[in-house]
Design a protein around this motif. Structure first.
Motif, PDB file in Angstrom:
ATOM      1  N   GLU A   1       9.175  13.408 -36.095  1.00 56.74           N
ATOM      2  CA  GLU A   1      10.445  12.869 -36.581  1.00 56.74           C
ATOM      3  C   GLU A   1      10.391  12.626 -38.094  1.00 56.74           C
ATOM      4  OE1 GLU A   1      13.386  11.992 -34.686  1.00 56.74           O
ATOM      5  OE2 GLU A   1      12.404  13.297 -33.239  1.00 56.74           O
ATOM      6  N   ALA A   2       9.178  12.375 -38.597  1.00 54.45           N
ATOM      7  CA  ALA A   2       9.009  12.128 -40.035  1.00 54.45           C
ATOM      8  C   ALA A   2       8.620  13.398 -40.792  1.00 54.45           C
ATOM      9  CB  ALA A   2       7.948  11.050 -40.253  1.00 54.45           C
ATOM     10  N   GLY A   3       8.623  14.537 -40.112  1.00 50.62           N
ATOM     11  CA  GLY A   3       8.340  15.805 -40.775  1.00 50.62           C
ATOM     12  C   GLY A   3       6.879  16.184 -40.844  1.00 50.62           C
ATOM     13  N   GLU A   4       6.014  15.452 -40.140  1.00 51.18           N
ATOM     14  CA  GLU A   4       4.581  15.737 -40.242  1.00 51.18           C
ATOM     15  C   GLU A   4       4.178  17.050 -39.576  1.00 51.18           C
ATOM     16  OE1 GLU A   4       2.377  12.371 -38.865  1.00 51.18           O
ATOM     17  OE2 GLU A   4       3.145  11.032 -40.420  1.00 51.18           O
ATOM     18  N   SER A   5       5.039  17.593 -38.727  1.00 54.82           N
ATOM     19  CA  SER A   5       4.736  18.888 -38.107  1.00 54.82           C
ATOM     20  C   SER A   5       5.273  20.056 -38.934  1.00 54.82           C
ATOM     21  CB  SER A   5       5.322  18.953 -36.693  1.00 54.82           C
ATOM     22  OG  SER A   5       6.730  18.840 -36.733  1.00 54.82           O
ATOM     23  N   ARG A   6       5.845  19.743 -40.108  1.00 56.56           N
ATOM     24  CA  ARG A   6       6.392  20.790 -40.978  1.00 56.56           C
ATOM     25  C   ARG A   6       5.611  20.914 -42.276  1.00 56.56           C
ATOM     26  NH1 ARG A   6       9.292  24.083 -38.171  1.00 56.56           N
ATOM     27  NH2 ARG A   6      10.044  24.868 -40.176  1.00 56.56           N
ATOM     28  N   THR A   7       4.480  20.256 -42.363  1.00 57.36           N
ATOM     29  CA  THR A   7       3.664  20.366 -43.576  1.00 57.36           C
ATOM     30  C   THR A   7       2.995  21.736 -43.626  1.00 57.36           C
ATOM     31  OG1 THR A   7       1.664  19.501 -42.515  1.00 57.36           O
ATOM     32  CG2 THR A   7       3.203  17.882 -43.492  1.00 57.36           C
ATOM     33  N   PRO A   8       2.600  22.218 -44.806  1.00 59.74           N
ATOM     34  CA  PRO A   8       1.907  23.506 -44.886  1.00 59.74           C
ATOM     35  C   PRO A   8       0.637  23.535 -44.036  1.00 59.74           C
ATOM     36  CG  PRO A   8       2.633  22.826 -47.065  1.00 59.74           C
ATOM     37  CD  PRO A   8       2.897  21.657 -46.147  1.00 59.74           C
ATOM     38  N   GLU A   9      -0.070  22.404 -43.989  1.00 58.94           N
ATOM     39  CA  GLU A   9      -1.322  22.351 -43.219  1.00 58.94           C
ATOM     40  C   GLU A   9      -1.052  22.532 -41.728  1.00 58.94           C
ATOM     41  OE1 GLU A   9      -1.720  20.512 -47.085  1.00 58.94           O
ATOM     42  OE2 GLU A   9      -0.353  20.049 -45.422  1.00 58.94           O
ATOM     43  N   PHE A  10      -0.002  21.863 -41.233  1.00 62.76           N
ATOM     44  CA  PHE A  10       0.296  21.992 -39.804  1.00 62.76           C
ATOM     45  C   PHE A  10       0.883  23.362 -39.488  1.00 62.76           C
ATOM     46  CE2 PHE A  10       2.507  21.498 -35.814  1.00 62.76           C
ATOM     47  CZ  PHE A  10       1.633  20.729 -35.072  1.00 62.76           C
ATOM     48  N   LEU A  11       1.756  23.867 -40.355  1.00 64.70           N
ATOM     49  CA  LEU A  11       2.367  25.172 -40.114  1.00 64.70           C
ATOM     50  C   LEU A  11       1.336  26.292 -40.115  1.00 64.70           C
ATOM     51  CD1 LEU A  11       5.610  24.786 -42.250  1.00 64.70           C
ATOM     52  CD2 LEU A  11       5.454  24.866 -39.749  1.00 64.70           C
ATOM     53  N   ALA A  12       0.220  26.077 -40.801  1.00 63.80           N
ATOM     54  CA  ALA A  12      -0.854  27.067 -40.768  1.00 63.80           C
ATOM     55  C   ALA A  12      -1.476  27.148 -39.375  1.00 63.80           C
ATOM     56  CB  ALA A  12      -1.925  26.713 -41.800  1.00 63.80           C
ATOM     57  N   LYS A  13      -1.387  26.051 -38.625  1.00 62.01           N
ATOM     58  CA  LYS A  13      -1.919  26.032 -37.259  1.00 62.01           C
ATOM     59  C   LYS A  13      -0.862  26.462 -36.247  1.00 62.01           C
ATOM     60  CE  LYS A  13      -5.159  22.197 -38.167  1.00 62.01           C
ATOM     61  NZ  LYS A  13      -6.418  22.907 -37.867  1.00 62.01           N
ATOM     62  N   ASN A  14       0.386  26.041 -36.469  1.00 57.07           N
ATOM     63  CA  ASN A  14       1.486  26.402 -35.582  1.00 57.07           C
ATOM     64  C   ASN A  14       2.736  26.702 -36.413  1.00 57.07           C
ATOM     65  OD1 ASN A  14       3.306  26.814 -33.542  1.00 57.07           O
ATOM     66  ND2 ASN A  14       3.467  24.657 -32.950  1.00 57.07           N
ATOM     67  N   PRO A  15       3.016  27.973 -36.667  1.00 53.88           N
ATOM     68  CA  PRO A  15       4.172  28.339 -37.491  1.00 53.88           C
ATOM     69  C   PRO A  15       5.502  27.832 -36.936  1.00 53.88           C
ATOM     70  CG  PRO A  15       2.705  30.204 -37.211  1.00 53.88           C
ATOM     71  CD  PRO A  15       2.221  29.144 -36.277  1.00 53.88           C
ATOM     72  N   ASN A  16       5.531  27.490 -35.641  1.00 56.24           N
ATOM     73  CA  ASN A  16       6.763  26.981 -35.045  1.00 56.24           C
ATOM     74  C   ASN A  16       7.018  25.524 -35.429  1.00 56.24           C
ATOM     75  OD1 ASN A  16       9.083  27.366 -33.509  1.00 56.24           O
ATOM     76  ND2 ASN A  16       8.121  26.717 -31.607  1.00 56.24           N
ATOM     77  N   GLY A  17       6.028  24.865 -35.995  1.00 54.19           N
ATOM     78  CA  GLY A  17       6.211  23.521 -36.517  1.00 54.19           C
ATOM     79  C   GLY A  17       6.539  22.470 -35.477  1.00 54.19           C
TER      80      GLY A  17
END
Length: 206
Positions: free
Chosen positions: A35-51
């Motif tokens: 909800e705070a955007g932590e799944s949309r960081t570059p580091e997370f998107l490198a693991k899961n592009p779907n965010g």
């Protein structure tokens, strides 16, 4: 060590946690506030592009998204994966039902009700549509559970874990579970499984 990136209050994130608890397998939990955007960081998107969460990271660094895919991978060769091909297909039938006919209504209505950031999306029309869709899904489950103790037959399977996750908190979305007595009895059977842990449970940090 397995790592699950997820939210402690998400049913989808709870599914793999619950399965690993039932199997007695250790893992690490990393809280990600989507909800705070932590799944949309570059580091997370490198693991899961779907965010999105949950995300399972294996010990070798490979990552797997989608909660039911995680259940299938983690449940391979366990008591929660039926050995008979037809019984296994029936289990998959319920997994697909969960994603197409259950989660879009029950989980979504709960999210619209529970999370303040979704309040603007909680229009009367959407609340009514998700209520009707969720009650239809619960009625289908109730009919099945009048005939068998678990969704795919006599033994608990990954189907029960997948559908338990959001069904047991459906009341938070305004669903009246007492209308579905067979579902209510099934919920008690799932919580009685050896190793069961509630949604609030998180493993100790190793």
């Amino acid at each position: 060590m397995l790592t699950i990136y997820g939210r402690h209050d998400s049913g989808n994130c709870y599914k793999p946690r619950l399965l690993l608890a039932l199997l007695g397998r250790p893992f690490r939990h990393v809280e990600v506030d989507s909800e705070a955007g932590e799944s949309r960081t570059p580091e997370f998107l490198a693991k899961n592009p779907n965010g999105k969460v949950p995300l399972l990271e294996l010990a070798d660094g490979r990552c797997l998204a989608e909660s039911n895919a995680m259940l299938v991978h983690l449940g391979e060769d366990s008591i929660y994966m039926p050995g008979d091909p037809f019984d296994r297909a029936k289990m998959f039938e319920w997994l697909f039902f969960e994603q197409y006919s259950h989660e879009p209504f029950i989980a979504v209505r709960r999210a619209l009700t529970v999370y303040p950031g979704r309040a603007s999306q909680a229009t009367p029309e959407r609340l009514e549509a998700t209520l009707k869709g969720g009650e239809a899904a619960l009625a289908i489950m109730d009919r099945q559970l009048k005939d068998t103790p678990f969704l795919a037959g006599d033994a608990a399977s990954l189907a029960d874990i997948a559908l338990f996750a959001y069904t047991h908190v459906a009341d938070e979305g305004g669903f009246e579970l007492e209308k579905f007595p067979a579902v209510s009895n099934w919920l008690r059977r799932v919580t009685a499984l050896p190793g069961f842990q509630p949604m609030s449970w998180l493993p100790r940090t190793p």
